[in-house]
Design a protein around this motif. Structure first.
Motif, mmCIF file in Angstrom:
data_model
loop_
_atom_site.group_PDB
_atom_site.id
_atom_site.type_symbol
_atom_site.label_atom_id
_atom_site.label_comp_id
_atom_site.label_asym_id
_atom_site.label_seq_id
_atom_site.Cartn_x
_atom_site.Cartn_y
_atom_site.Cartn_z
ATOM 1 N N MET A 1 36.701 13.130 -20.883
ATOM 2 C CA MET A 1 36.640 12.854 -19.172
ATOM 3 C C MET A 1 36.927 11.427 -19.106
ATOM 4 O O MET A 1 36.657 10.480 -20.175
ATOM 5 C CB MET A 1 35.399 13.164 -18.559
ATOM 6 N N LYS A 2 37.719 10.995 -18.223
ATOM 7 C CA LYS A 2 38.108 9.444 -17.810
ATOM 8 C C LYS A 2 37.417 9.021 -16.569
ATOM 9 O O LYS A 2 37.320 9.797 -15.597
ATOM 10 C CB LYS A 2 39.435 9.268 -18.065
ATOM 11 N N GLU A 3 37.280 7.683 -16.448
ATOM 12 C CA GLU A 3 37.129 6.999 -15.123
ATOM 13 C C GLU A 3 37.993 6.045 -15.084
ATOM 14 O O GLU A 3 38.307 5.282 -16.186
ATOM 15 C CB GLU A 3 35.572 6.380 -15.324
ATOM 16 N N VAL A 4 38.703 6.080 -13.819
ATOM 17 C CA VAL A 4 39.791 5.175 -13.506
ATOM 18 C C VAL A 4 39.272 4.367 -12.411
ATOM 19 O O VAL A 4 38.921 4.896 -11.354
ATOM 20 C CB VAL A 4 41.062 5.843 -13.147
ATOM 21 N N LYS A 5 39.048 3.019 -12.577
ATOM 22 C CA LYS A 5 38.406 2.330 -11.688
ATOM 23 C C LYS A 5 39.511 1.329 -11.202
ATOM 24 O O LYS A 5 40.325 0.688 -12.075
ATOM 25 C CB LYS A 5 37.299 1.663 -12.358
ATOM 26 N N ALA A 6 39.421 0.991 -9.952
ATOM 27 C CA ALA A 6 40.504 -0.081 -9.297
ATOM 28 C C ALA A 6 39.746 -1.076 -8.162
ATOM 29 O O ALA A 6 38.884 -0.586 -7.624
ATOM 30 C CB ALA A 6 41.726 0.653 -8.634
ATOM 31 N N PHE A 7 40.361 -2.292 -8.439
ATOM 32 C CA PHE A 7 39.906 -3.260 -7.342
ATOM 33 C C PHE A 7 41.111 -3.572 -6.470
ATOM 34 O O PHE A 7 42.243 -4.100 -7.078
ATOM 35 C CB PHE A 7 39.303 -4.445 -7.916
ATOM 36 N N ILE A 8 41.133 -3.291 -5.439
ATOM 37 C CA ILE A 8 42.358 -3.255 -4.399
ATOM 38 C C ILE A 8 42.058 -4.019 -2.990
ATOM 39 O O ILE A 8 40.807 -4.026 -2.757
ATOM 40 C CB ILE A 8 43.107 -2.046 -4.315
ATOM 41 N N LEU A 61 37.702 1.267 -6.176
ATOM 42 C CA LEU A 61 37.901 2.928 -6.182
ATOM 43 C C LEU A 61 37.637 3.245 -7.568
ATOM 44 O O LEU A 61 37.990 2.804 -8.551
ATOM 45 C CB LEU A 61 39.383 3.038 -5.735
ATOM 46 N N GLU A 62 36.689 4.462 -7.455
ATOM 47 C CA GLU A 62 36.501 5.180 -8.928
ATOM 48 C C GLU A 62 36.851 6.602 -8.631
ATOM 49 O O GLU A 62 36.539 7.334 -7.799
ATOM 50 C CB GLU A 62 34.867 5.330 -9.179
ATOM 51 N N VAL A 63 37.569 7.022 -9.770
ATOM 52 C CA VAL A 63 38.228 8.298 -9.887
ATOM 53 C C VAL A 63 37.948 8.959 -11.227
ATOM 54 O O VAL A 63 38.026 8.288 -12.414
ATOM 55 C CB VAL A 63 39.794 8.233 -10.054
ATOM 56 N N PHE A 64 37.181 9.913 -11.233
ATOM 57 C CA PHE A 64 36.561 10.579 -12.277
ATOM 58 C C PHE A 64 37.620 11.694 -12.508
ATOM 59 O O PHE A 64 37.723 12.592 -11.717
ATOM 60 C CB PHE A 64 35.286 11.278 -12.241
ATOM 61 N N CYS A 65 38.229 12.201 -13.958
ATOM 62 C CA CYS A 65 39.271 13.029 -13.877
ATOM 63 C C CYS A 65 39.265 13.366 -15.544
ATOM 64 O O CYS A 65 38.583 12.732 -16.339
ATOM 65 C CB CYS A 65 40.614 12.667 -13.458
#
Length: 108
Positions: A1-8, A61-65
């Motif tokens: 599993m991955k966490e994609v984190k973004a500061f926008i 923003l945090e996305v777990f996929c």
């Protein structure tokens, strides 16, 4: 599993979330933060007494996929997060070692 984190930039979050949802991503978190991105306007900035300088109102923003979905999540965030600036934010990817649901069961 991955966490994609973004500061926008805050003004881009709605388009990003809608695009992620349309692509099937459901495990999202959106958090208001203060950072040092170059502001798009004076409305995005204020002075931080704690830091001792101007800060920009941003969104984390945090996305777990699943692993195979992570590249697509990054592409969507980078595409829809554009502001016309040379640098409009950052996207990070990390590995998640374990994930457990929170449910009503007591046998775990």
């Amino acid at each position: 599993m991955k966490e994609v984190k973004a500061f926008i930039h805050r003004g881009r979050i709605a388009d990003i979330v809608h695009a992620l949802e349309q692509a099937g991503f459901r495990h999202l978190s959106v958090i208001d933060v203060k950072g040092l991105l170059r502001a798009l306007s004076e409305r995005e900035q204020n002075y931080s007494i704690e830091i001792g300088e101007r800060v920009t109102n941003e969104v984390k923003l945090e996305v777990f996929c699943e692993d195979e979905q992570a590249d697509r999540a990054v592409q969507i965030i980078r595409l829809h997060g554009r502001t016309g600036q040379t640098l409009a934010g950052w996207v990070y990817q990390s590995t998640v070692d374990h994930a457990w649901p929170i449910d009503g069961r007591t046998d775990r």
